[in-house]
Design a protein around this motif. Structure first.
Motif, mmCIF file in Angstrom:
data_model
loop_
_atom_site.group_PDB
_atom_site.id
_atom_site.type_symbol
_atom_site.label_atom_id
_atom_site.label_comp_id
_atom_site.label_asym_id
_atom_site.label_seq_id
_atom_site.Cartn_x
_atom_site.Cartn_y
_atom_site.Cartn_z
ATOM 1 N N VAL A 139 0.803 -1.033 0.187
ATOM 2 C CA VAL A 139 0.107 0.026 -0.026
ATOM 3 C C VAL A 139 0.909 1.287 -0.046
ATOM 4 C CG1 VAL A 139 -1.801 1.393 1.102
ATOM 5 C CG2 VAL A 139 -1.709 -1.264 1.149
ATOM 6 N N ARG A 140 1.973 1.248 0.802
ATOM 7 C CA ARG A 140 2.954 2.605 0.889
ATOM 8 C C ARG A 140 2.386 3.640 1.299
ATOM 9 N NH1 ARG A 140 7.728 1.457 -2.593
ATOM 10 N NH2 ARG A 140 7.752 -0.493 -3.273
ATOM 11 N N ASP A 141 1.307 3.512 2.440
ATOM 12 C CA ASP A 141 0.915 4.955 2.739
ATOM 13 C C ASP A 141 1.668 5.368 3.999
ATOM 14 O OD1 ASP A 141 -0.196 2.741 4.249
ATOM 15 O OD2 ASP A 141 -1.954 3.819 4.825
ATOM 16 N N ARG A 142 2.177 4.483 4.874
ATOM 17 C CA ARG A 142 2.831 4.826 5.910
ATOM 18 C C ARG A 142 3.702 3.802 6.362
ATOM 19 N NH1 ARG A 142 -1.900 4.136 10.322
ATOM 20 N NH2 ARG A 142 -0.220 4.401 11.717
ATOM 21 N N PRO A 143 4.932 4.012 7.175
ATOM 22 C CA PRO A 143 5.986 2.970 7.487
ATOM 23 C C PRO A 143 5.402 1.936 8.801
ATOM 24 C CG PRO A 143 6.156 5.067 8.569
ATOM 25 C CD PRO A 143 5.265 5.499 7.624
ATOM 26 N N PHE A 144 5.826 0.929 8.674
ATOM 27 C CA PHE A 144 5.324 -0.112 9.499
ATOM 28 C C PHE A 144 5.487 0.072 10.905
ATOM 29 C CE2 PHE A 144 6.453 -4.040 12.060
ATOM 30 C CZ PHE A 144 5.294 -4.655 11.811
ATOM 31 N N SER A 150 3.927 2.865 17.277
ATOM 32 C CA SER A 150 3.784 4.019 18.199
ATOM 33 C C SER A 150 4.093 5.200 17.166
ATOM 34 C CB SER A 150 4.842 4.010 19.228
ATOM 35 O OG SER A 150 6.197 4.244 18.701
ATOM 36 N N SER A 151 3.702 6.481 17.964
ATOM 37 C CA SER A 151 3.896 7.932 17.086
ATOM 38 C C SER A 151 5.228 8.369 17.870
ATOM 39 C CB SER A 151 2.685 8.547 17.566
ATOM 40 O OG SER A 151 2.524 8.807 19.119
ATOM 41 N N ARG A 152 5.919 7.361 18.383
ATOM 42 C CA ARG A 152 7.279 8.059 18.988
ATOM 43 C C ARG A 152 8.475 7.519 18.336
ATOM 44 N NH1 ARG A 152 7.290 5.016 22.738
ATOM 45 N NH2 ARG A 152 5.277 3.995 23.148
ATOM 46 N N GLY A 153 8.187 6.980 17.010
ATOM 47 C CA GLY A 153 9.397 6.384 16.480
ATOM 48 C C GLY A 153 9.512 5.071 16.137
ATOM 49 N N GLY A 154 8.604 4.433 16.348
ATOM 50 C CA GLY A 154 8.633 2.789 16.416
ATOM 51 C C GLY A 154 8.585 2.200 17.832
ATOM 52 N N TRP A 155 9.001 0.836 17.755
ATOM 53 C CA TRP A 155 8.816 0.236 18.940
ATOM 54 C C TRP A 155 10.060 0.264 19.816
ATOM 55 C CZ3 TRP A 155 5.574 -3.626 20.698
ATOM 56 C CH2 TRP A 155 6.077 -4.194 21.764
ATOM 57 N N ASN A 200 0.953 6.489 23.640
ATOM 58 C CA ASN A 200 1.194 6.672 22.405
ATOM 59 C C ASN A 200 1.990 5.545 21.675
ATOM 60 O OD1 ASN A 200 0.085 9.476 22.320
ATOM 61 N ND2 ASN A 200 1.927 10.304 23.499
ATOM 62 N N GLY A 201 1.638 4.373 22.049
ATOM 63 C CA GLY A 201 2.279 3.229 21.517
ATOM 64 C C GLY A 201 1.936 1.871 22.240
ATOM 65 N N ASP A 259 8.913 12.088 24.959
ATOM 66 C CA ASP A 259 8.474 12.089 23.738
ATOM 67 C C ASP A 259 7.120 13.104 23.371
ATOM 68 O OD1 ASP A 259 10.443 10.917 22.653
ATOM 69 O OD2 ASP A 259 9.410 8.737 22.789
ATOM 70 N N THR A 260 6.193 12.890 24.473
ATOM 71 C CA THR A 260 5.062 13.698 24.446
ATOM 72 C C THR A 260 5.282 15.312 24.497
ATOM 73 O OG1 THR A 260 3.985 11.864 25.602
ATOM 74 C CG2 THR A 260 2.813 14.232 25.721
ATOM 75 N N GLN A 261 6.394 15.371 25.276
ATOM 76 C CA GLN A 261 6.587 16.964 25.302
ATOM 77 C C GLN A 261 7.013 17.627 24.256
ATOM 78 O OE1 GLN A 261 9.282 17.058 28.808
ATOM 79 N NE2 GLN A 261 7.498 16.977 30.322
#
Length: 257
Positions: free
Chosen positions: A59-64, A69-74, A187-188, A253-255
């Motif tokens: 699909v290539r719409d977003r990275p796996f 998370s919205s904090r840069g991955g696992w 956020n993850g 990360d939230t800040q």
């Protein structure tokens, strides 16, 4: 995912034969009371991870990594930290249940099966978190922009995808709400994956030692007690997340966002 599961079914059938396959595909969570049944069940869920990864490449719409998370991955460190409290609490809870109600399982412990469980159970739980709290909850959240609605909807889908009786589905629904809430607040999916892993692995340990058995038809008292315990455990985890520096990664990360 269906393609991977079909390949898995063919491989297990070729290795173990028709009689073993009858046990594996017999339906119900009673299959988890056998070593072969649990291994097959775990693997059939774990294939969700490569299936989702391949889908993101198509699909290539977003990275796996965005499904973690919205904090840069696992964040593996966060996952390990979050395992401690729920695992200890659940082992005590399961032990108290056995002490009060007695044992109802069949001993089938082995070192090889323990090692397999240590590998497969965390992957199985994480795979479910990627799909339900990662893919599904994020999708609903992007559609409706209402976090509570996204949490409830994914909880419903999470529950109906399990083959329990009505009481069991209610228990799974509450678990789905808890996992969704923690995913939203952190956020993850690391904390929800840790709680999910602690729950499933503690149950797996007690089953393999013959202290309890898996069933598709949990009873009313057991469900009520489990739900109350899960809510209390969620409150404890939320307090730890918000009030201590165990999860400083979340605060930092939230800040920054």
């Amino acid at each position: 995912m269906l393609i991977f599961q079909l390949i898995l079914l063919v491989v297990f059938g070729a290795i173990y034969g028709e009689s073993a396959m009858d046990i594996i595909t017999g339906g119900g969570y009673e299959v988890l009371n056998t070593n072969l049944g649990e291994i097959f069940s775990d693997l059939s869920v774990i294939v969700m991870i490569p299936a989702l990864y391949i889908a993101t490449k198509i699909v290539r719409d977003r990275p796996f990594s965005s499904y973690a998370s919205s904090r840069g991955g696992w964040n593996f460190k966060l996952y390990l930290k979050a395992l401690i409290i729920p695992f200890i609490a659940l082992m005590i809870f399961q032990g108290a249940d056995v002490a009060i109600n007695g044992t109802d399982g069949t001993y089938h412990f082995s070192i090889l099966f323990l090692i397999a469980s240590l590998i497969l159970v965390p992957l199985q739980c994480t795979a479910e978190e990627y799909v339900y709290r990662g893919l599904i909850m994020q999708t609903f959240g992007s559609w409706f922009k209402i976090p509570v609605l996204a949490i409830v909807l994914q909880g419903i889908i999470f529950s109906v995808s399990h083959g329990y009786n009505t009481l069991g589905l209610v228990e799974v629904f509450v678990s789905g709400l808890i996992f969704g809430f923690l995913t939203w607040k952190t956020n993850g999916i690391e904390v929800s994956s840790a709680m999910h892993t602690a729950n499933n692995f503690s149950i797996s340990l007690f089953i393999m030692f013959g202290l309890r058995s898996s069933t598709s038809s949990p009873q009313f008292n057991d469900v009520v007690i489990s739900i109350v315990f899960d809510i209390i455990l969620c409150a404890i985890m939320y307090y730890v997340i918000m009030k201590t520096d165990w999860f400083s990664e979340i605060k930092e990360d939230t800040q920054n966002t």
